[in-house]
Enzyme design. Structure first.
Site, mmCIF file in Angstrom:
data_model
loop_
_atom_site.group_PDB
_atom_site.id
_atom_site.type_symbol
_atom_site.label_atom_id
_atom_site.label_comp_id
_atom_site.label_asym_id
_atom_site.label_seq_id
_atom_site.Cartn_x
_atom_site.Cartn_y
_atom_site.Cartn_z
ATOM 1 N N THR A 10 23.077 50.673 -16.631
ATOM 2 C CA THR A 10 21.893 49.839 -16.445
ATOM 3 C C THR A 10 21.850 49.358 -15.001
ATOM 4 O OG1 THR A 10 20.626 48.029 -17.413
ATOM 5 C CG2 THR A 10 22.949 47.601 -17.002
ATOM 6 N N ALA A 166 16.191 53.015 -9.915
ATOM 7 C CA ALA A 166 15.790 53.868 -11.039
ATOM 8 C C ALA A 166 15.545 55.307 -10.596
ATOM 9 C CB ALA A 166 14.551 53.294 -11.711
ATOM 10 N N CYS A 169 19.500 56.451 -10.118
ATOM 11 C CA CYS A 169 20.473 56.302 -11.206
ATOM 12 C C CYS A 169 19.887 56.842 -12.512
ATOM 13 C CB CYS A 169 20.844 54.825 -11.372
ATOM 14 S SG CYS A 169 21.949 54.539 -12.764
ATOM 15 N N SER A 172 19.261 54.338 -15.513
ATOM 16 C CA SER A 172 18.300 53.245 -15.340
ATOM 17 C C SER A 172 16.903 53.839 -15.350
ATOM 18 C CB SER A 172 18.541 52.519 -14.010
ATOM 19 O OG SER A 172 19.843 51.970 -13.962
#
Length: 182
Positions: A10, A166, A169, A172
């Site tokens: 996350t 985001a 990753c 995410s």
């Protein structure tokens, strides 16, 4: 947890610019390399929106830590630093809590803190902190934007930084949720 990816999958970012304090989280819940949910809520406001908190790690563990933090905040009359230190001590020393697999960021008008199960309570420099698998991407972006984009608000910096994280990753997503200290 059998999978180390699930612990860190996350992005949570908290920052302070001028007098604006904001925390942001993506909405993705992953287990290993599988996306289980894209609209999860990993943030909470505490003490009538005077304290904000977010977690990375096991959902059940994060929710348990939110509950423990709320109790500490009430016990210590909304003193975030003292509450965080007491929670970290319990987290480190308690036989049950020691097994919780999560990290937290908490913030109020005076402090932004990272809490870990190792007993760490870290107040990062530069009024910005991030945790999770996308944390370093969000942290880097936020620090750069805070240094060079004086016209952006804390909310704009958080959103841009979270979107960069985001993009980079895989654990995410772009479903960004934000909370502010009021």
């Amino acid at each position: 947890m059998s999978d180390n990816l699930a612990l860190h999958g996350t992005t949570i970012l908290c920052l302070k610019k001028n007098e604006e304090i904001i925390i942001a989280a993506d909405g993705q819940v992953s287990h290993g390399n599988t996306v289980l949910k894209s609209t999860a809520r990993k943030l909470r406001t505490i003490a009538n929106n005077k304290i904000i908190a977010g977690f990375a790690g096991s959902t059940a563990d994060g929710l348990a830590l939110f509950e423990k933090l709320e109790v500490k905040i009430e016990q210590h009359k909304h003193n975030l630093l003292r509450s965080a230190v007491e929670l970290a001590k319990d987290w480190r020393n308690d036989k049950y809590l020691r097994r919780l697999e999560a990290m937290m960021i908490v913030g109020d008008r005076s402090h932004i803190l990272i809490l870990t199960g190792n007993g760490d309570v870290v107040e990062p420099e530069n009024n910005v902190a991030a945790i999770g698998s996308g944390g370093l991407f969000a942290l880097s972006a936020a620090r750069a934007l805070m240094s060079y984009e004086n016209n952006l608000t804390a909310e704009e910096i958080a959103l841009k930084s979270m979107n960069i994280a985001a993009d980079l990753c895989v654990f995410s997503n772009h479903n960004i949720i934000m909370e502010k200290v009021v």
